[in-house]
Scaffold this motif. Structure first.
Motif, PDB file in Angstrom:
ATOM      1  N   UNK A 221       0.715  -1.125   0.102  1.00  0.00           N
ATOM      2  CA  UNK A 221      -0.071   0.173  -0.058  1.00  0.00           C
ATOM      3  C   UNK A 221       0.919   1.241  -0.051  1.00  0.00           C
ATOM      4  N   UNK A 222       1.980   1.391   1.103  1.00  0.00           N
ATOM      5  CA  UNK A 222       2.819   2.456   0.891  1.00  0.00           C
ATOM      6  C   UNK A 222       3.597   2.701  -0.187  1.00  0.00           C
ATOM      7  N   UNK A 223       4.053   1.660  -0.877  1.00  0.00           N
ATOM      8  CA  UNK A 223       4.694   1.869  -2.144  1.00  0.00           C
ATOM      9  C   UNK A 223       3.798   2.129  -3.348  1.00  0.00           C
ATOM     10  N   UNK A 224       2.600   1.639  -3.544  1.00  0.00           N
ATOM     11  CA  UNK A 224       1.729   2.136  -4.583  1.00  0.00           C
ATOM     12  C   UNK A 224       1.298   3.582  -4.230  1.00  0.00           C
ATOM     13  N   UNK A 225       1.253   4.087  -3.000  1.00  0.00           N
ATOM     14  CA  UNK A 225       0.770   5.309  -2.625  1.00  0.00           C
ATOM     15  C   UNK A 225       1.987   6.356  -2.892  1.00  0.00           C
ATOM     16  N   UNK A 226       3.236   5.838  -2.907  1.00  0.00           N
ATOM     17  CA  UNK A 226       4.489   6.617  -3.019  1.00  0.00           C
ATOM     18  C   UNK A 226       5.007   7.386  -1.741  1.00  0.00           C
ATOM     19  N   UNK A 227       4.784   6.450  -0.676  1.00  0.00           N
ATOM     20  CA  UNK A 227       5.129   6.714   0.674  1.00  0.00           C
ATOM     21  C   UNK A 227       5.877   5.860   1.153  1.00  0.00           C
TER      22      UNK A 227
ATOM     23  N   UNK B 269      11.987   2.871  -3.560  1.00  0.00           N
ATOM     24  CA  UNK B 269      11.657   1.467  -3.569  1.00  0.00           C
ATOM     25  C   UNK B 269      11.643   0.778  -2.455  1.00  0.00           C
ATOM     26  N   UNK B 270      11.964   1.325  -1.299  1.00  0.00           N
ATOM     27  CA  UNK B 270      12.296   0.877  -0.049  1.00  0.00           C
ATOM     28  C   UNK B 270      10.987  -0.101   0.234  1.00  0.00           C
ATOM     29  N   UNK B 271       9.644   0.384   0.209  1.00  0.00           N
ATOM     30  CA  UNK B 271       8.620  -0.291   0.580  1.00  0.00           C
ATOM     31  C   UNK B 271       8.370  -1.352  -0.107  1.00  0.00           C
ATOM     32  N   UNK B 272       8.610  -1.406  -1.506  1.00  0.00           N
ATOM     33  CA  UNK B 272       8.685  -2.633  -2.499  1.00  0.00           C
ATOM     34  C   UNK B 272       9.681  -3.664  -1.935  1.00  0.00           C
ATOM     35  N   UNK B 273      10.934  -3.277  -1.598  1.00  0.00           N
ATOM     36  CA  UNK B 273      12.073  -4.237  -1.131  1.00  0.00           C
ATOM     37  C   UNK B 273      11.625  -4.816   0.223  1.00  0.00           C
TER      38      UNK B 273
END
Length: 142
Positions: free
Chosen positions: A86-92, A100-104
């Protein structure tokens, strides 16, 4: 792109191996504390407003139950995975200066969750048992 996937998987595996050095029941309790900390990781950014508090409460409950149950620890890591997405998609992102830290984190966390859902077995003991007994004498003679 491959590094962006492989590195988080290796970090998750490394986490499980290093955690395996802690003997039970301390390993389970340590991991309950770790998932509690992960559950609060996004609070300072507040990217999702009041939902951040609700999420933290849900993971805190999982962590508390995780003091006695590997399953709850695994569920806590899976909840964190969803929050990472959710945070990755929101850009937060979890690390504000690393886009890309949330994606990782979303790639790493399920690796840890799977290990926890299997009961957090000692991977170091597994590695030792597969290698067989160590033979300290030179030349392999006993």
């Amino acid at each position: 792109m491959i590094v962006a996937v492989v590195a988080p998987v290796l970090i998750g595996l490394l986490y499980a191996v290093v955690s395996s050095l802690i003997r039970e029941p301390h390993r389970r309790r340590f991991n309950a504390v770790m998932v509690a900390g992960a559950g609060a990781a996004y609070l300072s950014g507040g990217g999702l407003g009041g939902w951040e508090f609700l999420f933290t409460a849900a993971v805190t409950y999982c962590a508390y139950r995780g003091l006695e149950s590997w399953t709850f620890i695994g569920v806590g890591w899976l909840l964190h995975t969803a929050w990472d997405v959710v945070h990755h998609l929101k850009g937060n992102p979890i690390v504000p200066f690393a886009h890309d830290s949330s994606l990782g984190c979303a790639i790493c966390d399920p690796v840890i969750a799977l290990w926890c859902l299997r009961g957090g077995p000692s991977l170091t003991d597994l590695i030792r048992s597969r290698r067989g007994p160590l033979n300290p004498s030179p030349g392999g003679a006993t």
